[in-house]
Motif scaffolding. Structure first.
Motif, short mmCIF file in Angstrom:
data_model
loop_
_atom_site.label_atom_id
_atom_site.label_comp_id
_atom_site.label_asym_id
_atom_site.label_seq_id
_atom_site.Cartn_x
_atom_site.Cartn_y
_atom_site.Cartn_z
N VAL A 1 0.82 -1.21 0.00
CA VAL A 1 0.00 0.00 0.00
C VAL A 1 0.86 1.26 0.00
CG1 VAL A 1 -1.79 1.28 1.23
CG2 VAL A 1 -1.83 -1.22 1.19
N TYR A 2 1.89 1.27 0.82
CA TYR A 2 2.68 2.49 1.01
C TYR A 2 3.96 2.46 0.18
CZ TYR A 2 -0.47 2.88 4.98
OH TYR A 2 -1.58 2.95 5.76
N GLN A 3 4.40 3.63 -0.24
CA GLN A 3 5.60 3.74 -1.08
C GLN A 3 6.84 3.28 -0.33
OE1 GLN A 3 3.93 7.46 -3.82
NE2 GLN A 3 5.64 7.79 -2.45
N LYS A 4 6.85 3.44 1.01
CA LYS A 4 8.02 3.02 1.79
C LYS A 4 8.15 1.50 1.87
CE LYS A 4 5.50 3.44 6.19
NZ LYS A 4 5.47 4.14 7.50
N GLU A 5 7.09 0.79 1.49
CA GLU A 5 7.13 -0.67 1.50
C GLU A 5 7.78 -1.25 0.25
OE1 GLU A 5 3.13 -1.79 4.07
OE2 GLU A 5 2.93 -1.46 1.92
N VAL A 6 7.97 -0.43 -0.79
CA VAL A 6 8.56 -0.91 -2.04
C VAL A 6 10.03 -1.24 -1.82
CG1 VAL A 6 9.10 -0.32 -4.44
CG2 VAL A 6 6.93 0.42 -3.43
N GLU A 7 10.41 -2.45 -2.19
CA GLU A 7 11.78 -2.91 -1.98
C GLU A 7 12.69 -2.50 -3.15
OE1 GLU A 7 11.55 -7.09 -1.48
OE2 GLU A 7 10.33 -7.01 0.35
N GLY A 8 13.92 -2.17 -2.79
CA GLY A 8 14.91 -1.82 -3.81
C GLY A 8 14.97 -0.35 -4.17
N PHE A 9 14.06 0.47 -3.63
CA PHE A 9 14.03 1.90 -3.92
C PHE A 9 13.72 2.67 -2.65
CE2 PHE A 9 12.59 -0.44 -7.64
CZ PHE A 9 13.39 0.07 -8.65
N SER A 10 14.32 3.85 -2.52
CA SER A 10 13.98 4.70 -1.38
C SER A 10 12.59 5.30 -1.59
CB SER A 10 15.01 5.83 -1.24
OG SER A 10 14.92 6.73 -2.34
N GLU A 11 11.99 5.75 -0.51
CA GLU A 11 10.64 6.33 -0.61
C GLU A 11 10.63 7.55 -1.52
OE1 GLU A 11 7.03 7.90 2.32
OE2 GLU A 11 8.93 7.21 3.16
N ASN A 12 11.70 8.36 -1.46
CA ASN A 12 11.80 9.55 -2.30
C ASN A 12 11.92 9.17 -3.78
OD1 ASN A 12 12.15 12.48 -2.69
ND2 ASN A 12 14.23 11.92 -3.29
N THR A 13 12.68 8.11 -4.05
CA THR A 13 12.84 7.65 -5.44
C THR A 13 11.52 7.13 -5.98
OG1 THR A 13 15.15 7.07 -5.05
CG2 THR A 13 14.08 6.05 -6.95
N VAL A 14 10.79 6.38 -5.16
CA VAL A 14 9.48 5.87 -5.58
C VAL A 14 8.56 7.03 -5.92
CG1 VAL A 14 7.42 4.63 -4.83
CG2 VAL A 14 9.68 3.73 -4.27
N TYR A 15 8.55 8.04 -5.07
CA TYR A 15 7.70 9.21 -5.31
C TYR A 15 8.06 9.88 -6.64
CZ TYR A 15 5.93 13.97 -4.93
OH TYR A 15 5.31 15.16 -5.20
N ARG A 16 9.36 10.11 -6.87
CA ARG A 16 9.79 10.79 -8.10
C ARG A 16 9.45 10.00 -9.35
NH1 ARG A 16 14.43 11.16 -9.42
NH2 ARG A 16 15.56 9.84 -7.94
N LYS A 17 9.66 8.69 -9.29
CA LYS A 17 9.42 7.87 -10.47
C LYS A 17 7.93 7.72 -10.76
CE LYS A 17 13.81 5.41 -10.52
NZ LYS A 17 14.21 6.05 -11.79
N LEU A 18 7.11 7.62 -9.72
CA LEU A 18 5.66 7.57 -9.94
C LEU A 18 5.15 8.90 -10.49
CD1 LEU A 18 4.30 5.63 -6.81
CD2 LEU A 18 4.53 4.80 -9.16
N LYS A 19 5.70 9.99 -9.98
CA LYS A 19 5.30 11.32 -10.47
C LYS A 19 5.66 11.47 -11.94
CE LYS A 19 6.11 16.24 -9.71
NZ LYS A 19 6.91 17.26 -8.96
N ALA A 20 6.87 11.04 -12.31
CA ALA A 20 7.29 11.13 -13.71
C ALA A 20 6.41 10.27 -14.60
CB ALA A 20 8.75 10.69 -13.84
N ALA A 21 6.05 9.07 -14.12
CA ALA A 21 5.19 8.17 -14.89
C ALA A 21 3.80 8.75 -15.07
CB ALA A 21 5.12 6.81 -14.21
N ARG A 22 3.28 9.38 -14.01
CA ARG A 22 1.94 9.97 -14.08
C ARG A 22 1.91 11.12 -15.08
NH1 ARG A 22 0.33 12.64 -10.24
NH2 ARG A 22 2.11 12.74 -8.80
N GLU A 23 2.92 11.98 -15.04
CA GLU A 23 2.95 13.14 -15.93
C GLU A 23 3.19 12.71 -17.39
OE1 GLU A 23 5.83 15.82 -14.34
OE2 GLU A 23 4.53 16.48 -12.69
N ARG A 24 4.02 11.70 -17.58
CA ARG A 24 4.31 11.22 -18.92
C ARG A 24 3.08 10.60 -19.58
NH1 ARG A 24 7.36 7.09 -17.89
NH2 ARG A 24 9.04 8.41 -17.15
N ASN A 25 2.18 10.06 -18.79
CA ASN A 25 1.01 9.36 -19.32
C ASN A 25 -0.27 10.16 -19.19
OD1 ASN A 25 1.86 6.42 -20.11
ND2 ASN A 25 2.97 6.87 -18.21
N GLY A 26 -0.14 11.47 -19.26
CA GLY A 26 -1.33 12.33 -19.33
C GLY A 26 -1.73 12.98 -18.04
N ASN A 27 -0.76 13.20 -17.12
CA ASN A 27 -1.06 13.84 -15.84
C ASN A 27 -2.18 13.14 -15.08
OD1 ASN A 27 0.87 15.98 -15.82
ND2 ASN A 27 -0.35 17.05 -17.34
#
Length: 224
Positions: free
Chosen positions: A177-203
């Protein structure tokens, strides 16, 4: 630099990126004014681009739509006063469409301001009626296309995702459920990559991104 790294940099430093470009444009217009003569419209554009820099720093993204709306109106009048043909120039309309996409609440204000500026400018420029009608017809066509896209009346293409984003979404799709639970990535990295993916695919929102990813995965395998 990889495209993914550049996209991450652009998303994280967008204010700086636009401020630098605005400063360059301001200097270019000052150069134009010193070279071609002291036309007042040139100095207005230079001043507006200079003002954008502190405005963007203070107000950040909240000022974008209103700045571009004013900018597009100034461009219309600048073209008219320079005695160039208006009917084939849609630079200002392109900016208005960006304003509407960024802030849909300004739609009526943006359209009313643009068409009012066009009517006055065509009159000042002394252009023919059929030039005016050509411009208005094309404007309606372009703006209608923007509304069509905004309302998603088309088949959405597959998500454009990078490998790290897929790994993150797979974990979130599997029940984390939470971004901090994702393994292999810091919480900040997860946030940045999800944000980039959201904006790239139509905000789209985070929930929309996850839902679309699940649907695409289900087409490939029913296990997701």
């Amino acid at each position: 630099m990889k495209i993914e790294d550049f996209n991450d940099f652009l998303n994280d430093h967008f204010i700086l990126f636009t401020a630098v470009l605005s400063g360059i444009i301001s200097l270019l217009y000052i150069w134009k004014g010193l070279t071609d003569g002291h036309f007042i419209g040139t100095w207005i554009i230079a001043l507006m681009n200079f003002i954008y820099i502190p405005a963007a720093v203070v107000f950040r993204r909240r000022c974008f739509s209103y700045f571009y709306l004013i900018y597009s109106t100034v461009l219309v009048f600048m073209i008219a006063f320079e005695k160039t043909f208006l009917f084939n120039n849609f630079t200002a309309l392109f900016i208005v469409c960006i304003v509407i996409m960024m802030n849909p609440r300004t739609k009526l204000i943006a359209l009313a301001l643009y068409f009012s500026a066009v009517c006055i400018s065509f009159s000042l420029n002394g252009e023919s009626v059929f030039h005016f009608l050509i411009h208005i017809t094309r404007s309606v066509w372009f703006i209608g296309s923007v509304f069509y896209v905004l309302e998603n009346r088309f088949d959405r293409k597959p998500l454009v995702l990078y490998e790290d984003e897929v790994k993150i979404l797979e974990q979130l799709c599997s029940g984390k459920v939470y971004q901090k639970e994702v393994e292999g990535f810091s919480e900040n990295t997860v946030y940045r990559k999800l944000k980039a993916a959201r904006e790239r695919n139509g905000n789209i929102t985070r929930e929309q991104l996850l839902d679309l990813f699940r649907k695409e995965q289900q087409k490939k395998t029913p296990s997701c």
